[in-house]
Design a protein around this motif. Structure first.
Motif, short mmCIF file in Angstrom:
data_model
loop_
_atom_site.label_atom_id
_atom_site.label_comp_id
_atom_site.label_asym_id
_atom_site.label_seq_id
_atom_site.Cartn_x
_atom_site.Cartn_y
_atom_site.Cartn_z
N GLN A 1 -6.84 -7.02 4.79
CA GLN A 1 -7.76 -8.15 4.90
C GLN A 1 -7.73 -8.76 6.29
N VAL B 1 -13.11 -14.08 -2.16
CA VAL B 1 -11.82 -14.24 -1.50
C VAL B 1 -11.92 -15.34 -0.44
N SER C 1 -3.04 -8.80 2.05
CA SER C 1 -3.23 -7.78 1.03
C SER C 1 -4.19 -8.24 -0.06
N LEU C 2 -4.88 -7.27 -0.64
CA LEU C 2 -5.71 -7.48 -1.81
C LEU C 2 -5.56 -6.23 -2.66
N VAL D 1 -4.78 -14.03 2.47
CA VAL D 1 -5.58 -14.28 1.28
C VAL D 1 -4.99 -15.50 0.57
N GLY E 1 -3.50 -11.31 -4.23
CA GLY E 1 -3.54 -11.29 -2.77
C GLY E 1 -2.55 -12.28 -2.21
#
Length: 328
Positions: free
Chosen positions: A249, A267, A231-232, A253, A226
């Motif tokens: 997300q 997270v 983004s993940l 992150v 991430g």
């Protein structure tokens, strides 16, 4: 009344053994401000970086402080947010080996039982990230902006240096069996290397900005990454192909950690308005992407992480207190 010497220990001990209910919490006064807290995944040993410059080790089963270390350094390189966040303070999963990367580039690994120095070296610049293999036999560490170096801690020798197009890693993580190491690099790639040979296995280049964090799932089959583009993603650990991109997300992150049973990922986010502003922690089901738990603290986190009984512990602190909370 809680004895001052064991105040931090008591918080972690109670949290790891009694905070089974989601969102349970406890506040304990501490005589010295705690700036970072790490807990071994076995839940038996904890270490704290304190404002007085000491690293204190605790045995969570006997309710005793094991020992304290006084490193000859300016301080920990960064303040931890969760247990294996790339930062100045790390513990091996069994709690035997304690790593400190200081702000002057010093690398220190101590035996938490005997108190002996196991390994020391200097990288010249302050430590940006590091990771210990599960068995504590291998250390990967990088000075900020430089490639990571991988050391065998038994022989005390440099095995190899990781490669990137430029700069160095933002984060490092070993696979559970210790055969692979993942690197989240400033050139925007996620790379996985063979720990035995140092050779690159694969690279993932589909991120638009550098990834901030990376981890393997418990079975070693997938890599999670991430970063700042909110983004993940889930990658196949054998070839680097994208398996799943989770929903965009809510924020940057900053850090992620897969649960010991492989079902969830925690997270930690970063507030774009500044690192001193508290950010949310969320727990997702890895398969479905569903939110299992979430919490936004009133102050920034100082430590925590998954422990082997499946609890996710997070810690915050004020000048005279530490708070431990179980999110799952």
């Amino acid at each position: 009344m809680i004895h001052a010497r064991s105040a931090v220990l008591f918080v972690v001990f109670v949290a790891s053994s009694c905070l089974a209910q989601t969102h349970s919490e406890m506040n304990i006064a501490t005589p010295v401000a705690v700036e970072a807290l790490v807990i071994a995944q076995n839940g038996k040993v904890a270490a704290s970086w304190c404002k007085d410059g000491k690293v204190r080790m605790w045995d969570l089963q006997t309710d005793q402080m094991l020992r304290s270390f006084e490193p000859n350094a300016q301080g920990a390189s960064q303040v931890c947010a969760l247990s294996n966040l790339p930062c100045g303070l790390l513990l091996s999963q069994d709690g035997r080996w304690l790593f400190l990367g200081d702000s002057e580039g010093g690398v220190h690994v101590w035996d938490s039982i005997l108190g002996d120095v196991r390994f020391e070296t200097a990288l010249g610049r302050y430590i940006g990230t590091a990771a210990l293999s599960r068995d504590g036999a291998t250390l990967a560490v990088a000075a900020t902006g430089e490639p990571a170096q991988v050391f065998d801690l038994e022989s005390k020798r440099l095995l190899f240096q990781l490669s990137s197009d430029f700069g160095g890693p933002m984060a490092l993580a070993f696979s559970p069996d210790g055969s692979l190491i993942a690197s989240a690099d400033t050139d925007t790639a996620v790379r996985v290397f063979d720990v035995h040979t140092g050779k690159l296995r694969w690279r993932f280049d589909e991120l638009t900005l550098e990834p901030f964090t990376v981890d393997f799932t418990a079975d070693g089959k997938f890599v999670l990454a991430g970063g700042p583009n909110e983004s993940l993603i889930l990658l196949d650990a054998s070839n680097g192909k994208a398996v799943r991109s989770y929903s965009k997300q809510k924020d940057i992150v900053r850090y992620l950690e897969a649960s010991p049973d492989g079902s969830a990922v925690a997270v930690l986010y970063f507030n774009e308005n500044g690192s001193k502003i508290p950010a949310a922690v969320m727990v997702f089901d890895i398969r479905s992407g569903d939110v299992l738990s979430q919490w936004t603290p009133d102050v920034p986190l100082i430590g925590g992480g998954w422990i082997s009984n499946g609890h996710l512990l997070v810690a915050t602190a004020t000048e005279h207190a530490v708070q431990i909370r179980s999110l799952r």
